[in-house]
Design a protein around this motif. Structure first.
Motif, PDB file in Angstrom:
ATOM      1  N   ALA A   1      26.696   7.782  -5.746  1.00 20.08           N
ATOM      2  CA  ALA A   1      25.782   6.969  -4.944  1.00 20.08           C
ATOM      3  C   ALA A   1      26.546   5.973  -4.061  1.00 20.08           C
TER       4      ALA A   1
ATOM      5  N   LYS B   1      18.644   6.949  -3.461  1.00 19.18           N
ATOM      6  CA  LYS B   1      17.425   6.212  -3.819  1.00 19.18           C
ATOM      7  C   LYS B   1      17.482   4.731  -3.426  1.00 19.18           C
ATOM      8  N   GLY B   2      16.522   4.317  -2.649  1.00 22.30           N
ATOM      9  CA  GLY B   2      16.457   2.924  -2.227  1.00 22.30           C
ATOM     10  C   GLY B   2      17.344   2.606  -1.041  1.00 22.30           C
TER      11      GLY B   2
ATOM     12  N   PHE C   1      20.635   6.129   3.426  1.00 21.21           N
ATOM     13  CA  PHE C   1      21.541   7.249   3.654  1.00 21.21           C
ATOM     14  C   PHE C   1      20.814   8.592   3.732  1.00 21.21           C
TER      15      PHE C   1
ATOM     16  N   ALA D   1      22.609  -0.592  -1.241  1.00 21.78           N
ATOM     17  CA  ALA D   1      23.258   0.380  -2.133  1.00 21.78           C
ATOM     18  C   ALA D   1      22.175   1.109  -2.917  1.00 21.78           C
ATOM     19  N   PRO D   2      22.325   2.416  -3.065  1.00 22.54           N
ATOM     20  CA  PRO D   2      21.342   3.167  -3.861  1.00 22.54           C
ATOM     21  C   PRO D   2      21.259   2.596  -5.286  1.00 22.54           C
ATOM     22  N   LEU D   3      20.098   2.684  -5.855  1.00 21.10           N
ATOM     23  CA  LEU D   3      19.916   2.295  -7.246  1.00 21.10           C
ATOM     24  C   LEU D   3      20.527   3.394  -8.110  1.00 21.10           C
ATOM     25  N   ASN D   4      21.510   3.067  -8.908  1.00 15.90           N
ATOM     26  CA  ASN D   4      22.254   4.061  -9.682  1.00 15.90           C
ATOM     27  C   ASN D   4      22.320   3.676 -11.137  1.00 15.90           C
ATOM     28  N   PRO D   5      21.742   4.389 -12.055  1.00 19.82           N
ATOM     29  CA  PRO D   5      20.984   5.614 -11.774  1.00 19.82           C
ATOM     30  C   PRO D   5      19.490   5.284 -11.689  1.00 19.82           C
TER      31      PRO D   5
ATOM     32  N   PRO E   1      24.089  17.636  -2.670  1.00 17.56           N
ATOM     33  CA  PRO E   1      23.646  16.241  -2.754  1.00 17.56           C
ATOM     34  C   PRO E   1      22.478  16.079  -3.720  1.00 17.56           C
ATOM     35  N   GLN E   2      22.340  14.887  -4.273  1.00 18.03           N
ATOM     36  CA  GLN E   2      21.304  14.590  -5.253  1.00 18.03           C
ATOM     37  C   GLN E   2      20.374  13.532  -4.675  1.00 18.03           C
ATOM     38  N   VAL E   3      19.076  13.722  -4.858  1.00 25.38           N
ATOM     39  CA  VAL E   3      18.161  12.742  -4.261  1.00 25.38           C
ATOM     40  C   VAL E   3      18.360  11.353  -4.849  1.00 25.38           C
ATOM     41  N   LYS E   4      18.791  11.295  -6.104  1.00 28.66           N
ATOM     42  CA  LYS E   4      18.933   9.974  -6.713  1.00 28.66           C
ATOM     43  C   LYS E   4      20.119   9.198  -6.142  1.00 28.66           C
ATOM     44  N   ASN E   5      21.059   9.903  -5.544  1.00 27.24           N
ATOM     45  CA  ASN E   5      22.207   9.208  -4.960  1.00 27.24           C
ATOM     46  C   ASN E   5      21.878   8.455  -3.682  1.00 27.24           C
TER      47      ASN E   5
ATOM     48  N   LEU F   1      12.278  -2.406  -6.379  1.00 32.27           N
ATOM     49  CA  LEU F   1      11.953  -1.165  -5.686  1.00 32.27           C
ATOM     50  C   LEU F   1      10.495  -0.854  -5.990  1.00 32.27           C
TER      51      LEU F   1
ATOM     52  N   ARG G   1      26.999  -2.664  -7.417  1.00 32.82           N
ATOM     53  CA  ARG G   1      25.820  -2.655  -6.542  1.00 32.82           C
ATOM     54  C   ARG G   1      25.416  -4.071  -6.132  1.00 32.82           C
TER      55      ARG G   1
ATOM     56  N   ASN H   1      15.509  12.573 -10.310  1.00 30.40           N
ATOM     57  CA  ASN H   1      16.527  13.237  -9.504  1.00 30.40           C
ATOM     58  C   ASN H   1      16.125  14.686  -9.215  1.00 30.40           C
ATOM     59  N   PHE H   2      16.860  15.319  -8.324  1.00 31.07           N
ATOM     60  CA  PHE H   2      16.625  16.719  -7.983  1.00 31.07           C
ATOM     61  C   PHE H   2      17.815  17.167  -7.155  1.00 31.07           C
ATOM     62  N   PHE H   3      18.316  18.367  -7.432  1.00 28.26           N
ATOM     63  CA  PHE H   3      19.482  18.846  -6.662  1.00 28.26           C
ATOM     64  C   PHE H   3      19.644  20.354  -6.849  1.00 28.26           C
TER      65      PHE H   3
ATOM     66  N   ARG I   1      15.047   2.896 -16.289  1.00 30.26           N
ATOM     67  CA  ARG I   1      15.299   1.461 -16.361  1.00 30.26           C
ATOM     68  C   ARG I   1      14.080   0.703 -16.839  1.00 30.26           C
TER      69      ARG I   1
ATOM     70  N   LEU J   1      30.500   3.221   0.330  1.00 31.50           N
ATOM     71  CA  LEU J   1      30.212   1.805   0.092  1.00 31.50           C
ATOM     72  C   LEU J   1      31.309   1.141  -0.729  1.00 31.50           C
TER      73      LEU J   1
END
Lengths: 344, 344, 344, 344
Positions: free
Chosen positions: B50, D286-287, D290, D340-344, D280-284, B342, B21, C200-202, B240, B54
């Protein structure tokens, strides 16, 4: 079966709601009234939708409640409001269990330093401090019971055995506490706004929190040997639960097994203290009146470390208040408090 | 513009992912390869959805990677695995930045007490401890950089100014730390199972955590005056962030303003340390390389209390590793690390 | 007072634990044994620390339990395991309440399409479907009660009044459901690993989930007029609770007040269904056996939208199982189920 | 390198903050001013502590900002406030990108039905709807760009390929959406009070939400064949992210592979739409900017089900606004948006 008539003053907050939750299944309890100034006339469940169908009693104003016949009144009011009402209910012969901070400190000057001018200071010394594990006899005889603060409950239970024994050096005890957000009350504000707090964690009132003098004041009753208390509260992004991590320097070395045996003896016969064999988890007491305590001795640093957890709304507020009622009215100590924690 | 060729060894975990990232937007970085033993041949984004679109580089096995030409290798491997590979990459002339604990302690016996038998102990003393705020000159010259542990990063940054100054009594410093769950790694287990941890909070490894000797070992380099460290880690139900609350007894009284000025001077010119004027929040550093530090003096107890927060995956792992790379290769210290947190 | 002797088969999971929580305060319940193959001999509280001091019964193996005298056996076992044990307990004259999916569908072929080969198919038609609001009479007479799935409980209760009335067009009913993570069980895995799921949520099993045929199969018993069901489950990052949003096209226009009155009549006398006047919240039923239902008519789109919430471990599992026991043994329907929701 | 001078009007909310986060690393962006009425004179970081050291620009009042020379103004203001300022900035020759709802609907009557009286209705038709995947050419030429709502972004991107193709029956499309809490804004209130929302989930505005006409109005531009939209928003107990589950009845059967190919062609060359091969997952996201979209065909029910996720503050607000700026000023479409999404 013996029935106790109950008034609850203050319906809108979390402690009022939690009192209702517990008393609904208490075999000796009859809730006679619940008060609310802003919602008088509406059923209680309008304020707390979870109780729809369970508690539909119409709310009354406190002025109206004053003369309604009950045995005990729980004051679920903010600090500085309680002290205006406690005397009025006491005059009318009610037993008063106050969940605010107004009668917890036995020293008016100390109270006024941390809170504000006290309007009924003459009652301060009449109040029993409602921590049953330490003051059961006082509670049994008192007409005014000051229910302990949530942080102090967790800290005092962790430290009392050590302080009482005198096995500490004359220095600073550290209480590093972490609380869920219901402790901050039902009123929305910036620090408990969901987007801000979710995934967050921080300390607050680092330069002084009202629960620090309470912890010190109460523990001091157990031993005349001096000590001071450093208290740092933190806000956990969860709803319920407090964990306190406390650090005390012993005045003589101790063996871990002896330490555990000592705690075990100290709390023998106390139905709501559980000594655990591994670090306690706040979720293991969720919804229940238990205090789970784990005493540990760090040999390398010659330091006693005690971890304690409670549900701040139960053992830290409403559950302990009901426990006090049970003691005061000579009921089974555990009546209505056989609440198994919600797992998970 | 100067380009640095990079290999990342270990794709499946959170630190490998976080390196990607950060390096994706690093102006000087060219990722040459990423390794995975179990997923070789698949694109990186198959492991971390994610990154779809990329980072689609196909993963390679580490044996294959050994002879691929790069300037620097990041080892994002578990403790005890890293020490098998670091020598092989060093032999081939790569600079190695190791994110495991294998080269952090400068004492083989201490390492072997807390971890296990070391297979390449001769490299331990060649390694620089990659905490740039304290050891920038060592890092600049080292071919093996041991990236600090996450808890130690938060604790050492909080305590270094005090330890370096000598203003502490010869006693026990308390480090009460709380970490989000990414610190526990990507492998599912009972204590990080969502239903168990949600709404929960607890301490763990109360009888000893590997980061305790690391904190003590590194801080000891700053002063020969003895002290010991009590370290209690807790698991926060967030993803985190680490907050450490540290308590030190000063050897002489200090004024709060002086304390703050002292910290301010100590960290002057350090781009990733921010001194805050109120207790720091873990969410204020989320996704960024900042360490937010709040030094406080509790006058009543004559106790210094320092609060520090970091994102454990950035300043506590991948971000600090990239910072070390920047220093070692004489790049702008902040290159690729202008990551705004964030919010919220 | 009438006492019912109870065996619980399967201690390690969340439904076993929840049965214990509820039965501990059930006035007619006597837990005779709890089984566990892997932890036999240990006290129950070793598996679920929340129950320390509340339930210390030593676990037994199921083979041993078979011949222990009880009135009713709750099978808290995974799908495909239950069907091996139900016949053995039935043979010995126990009433069996099975919390798995093994006897929910009244069609062996359908079961085998969605699950696997059935080893005791002859019992499928003897089983009552344990949704008391619809099948109380069947439950009263049955020796084998198939406790409904959690999603189906929420969806069937939302849709039953409409389906029974026939006021729907012959098309597809949409059930968009969102569940907390305890529904996924106690076994750790990637999708319920805390760092992954937090924030998260899916949706999952978009191409077919076993609860879709269950919803359709049961609702079909209420009306011969055909319909089909589209079911989309989603995973919510919370511990407990299901919300289902269902969409049905009525065959004739309806007035919102009439719709509400119709639901109100349909569920008259059902102690655990609450019709709400605003969209229901999963937290308002947390820890309780309530299903909160909100029927709505979208006039512009001529569409009935029904929102329903339950606690998946209570009304969606253990609470409903106890409700079934109460009915089967002619106890007060609400015995042991006066559980006020935890608020907040 | 081309530099664009930027004004941000409205500093205190989440969209203002997110604009700053993104523009800080945008190679062509120069933030000239940020406005705040209540905090004028203070540095931006006083409002959002996360930006300490990153953005210390003193805030100005909007009246002062009007005549400060910039190329583009982002209005991060509430609905009904924006429409007072947009004309003033347009008069002065600024390009205006409005993040409120004031210019999204191209029909004044429709706006006034769902919002309130419009004070600058003459601009409504001059505004381009800033969804780049559908209206890039309009955006390139517009001086007033109405940045889409967060829910509509997720829903329109999911449905546009189907609507544009005409493969739907003339009936009701269902949009069942779930949003994180930042969508509700920075102002504390009862439904976003942490203790209430933690562990909770519910639908709201079931009888009508302003984003329903927006979804319908915009999608209607793609096809004259009628359809209606049922929209049900739900509040997720997370900070960021929206997932929409949409259901459309196709007018002719379709094969899943063809459906995917069709979406793939429709979005070819769009850098921020990613078609996923699993839900799809909302966390993927995040930030990041996309939109992850998963089209599915439920053969049994002959129903198209499309799942889409975005970060409501990025693709649903500030990221999309910056994308619009890039297009309008002929910059690289992805400039500043390589997040890039924040993972995780």
């Amino acid at each position: 079966m013996k029935k106790i008539k109950i008034g609850i003053v203050g319906a809108s907050g979390y402690t009022g709601s939690e009192l209702v939750r517990i008393l609904l299944n208490h075999p000796n309890a009859v809730i006679e009234y619940i008060t609310s100034e802003s919602s008088a006339g509406k059923p209680f469940a309008d304020l707390h939708g979870a109780f729809r169908g369970l508690m539909e009693l119409p709310l009354v104003k406190v002025e109206e409640a004053l003369d309604m016949e009950v045995d005990v009144v729980f004051l679920a009011l903010p600090h500085s409001v309680s002290m205006n009402f406690a005397p009025k209910f006491l005059e009318r012969g009610r037993v008063v269990i106050d969940l605010s901070g107004d009668y917890r400190l036995d020293d008016v000057a100390l109270y006024e330093k941390w809170y504000q001018k006290h309007v009924s200071p003459e009652f301060i010394e009449k109040a029993a401090y409602g921590l049953p594990e330490l003051f059961k006899e006082d509670i049994r005889k008192a007409d005014l019971i000051a229910n302990p603060g949530c942080y102090p409950t967790s800290a005092i239970l962790a430290l009392a055995p050590i302080i009482a024994s005198g096995n500490y050096v004359e220095s600073t005890i550290i209480v590093d506490s972490k609380s869920g957000t219901t402790g901050a009350g039902i009123k929305p504000g910036g620090s408990t706004h969901f987007p801000s707090l979710y995934g967050n964690f921080f300390a607050y009132k680092v330069d002084g929190h009202r629960h620090q003098p309470e912890i010190h004041n109460i523990l001091s009753k157990l031993n005349s040997k001096p000590f001071s208390v450093r208290f740092t509260p933190h806000l956990l992004p969860i709803d319920r639960g407090i964990l306190s991590t406390t650090y005390v320097k012993p005045s003589q070395k101790i063996d871990l097994n002896d330490l555990r045996a000592f705690f075990s003896n100290f709390y023998a016969g106390q139905p709501f203290v559980r000594l655990t064999s591994s670090p306690p988890q706040v979720k293991n007491v969720k919804g229940s009146n238990f205090a789970d305590i784990f005493p540990f001795y760090d040999e390398e640093n010659d330091l006693i470390v005690i971890l304690s957890v409670i549900d701040n709304l139960v053992k830290g507020a409403a559950g302990q208040a009901v426990h006090n009622m049970n003691i005061r009215f000579d009921l089974d100590e555990k009546a209505g408090l056989n609440l198994a924690p919600l797992n998970p």
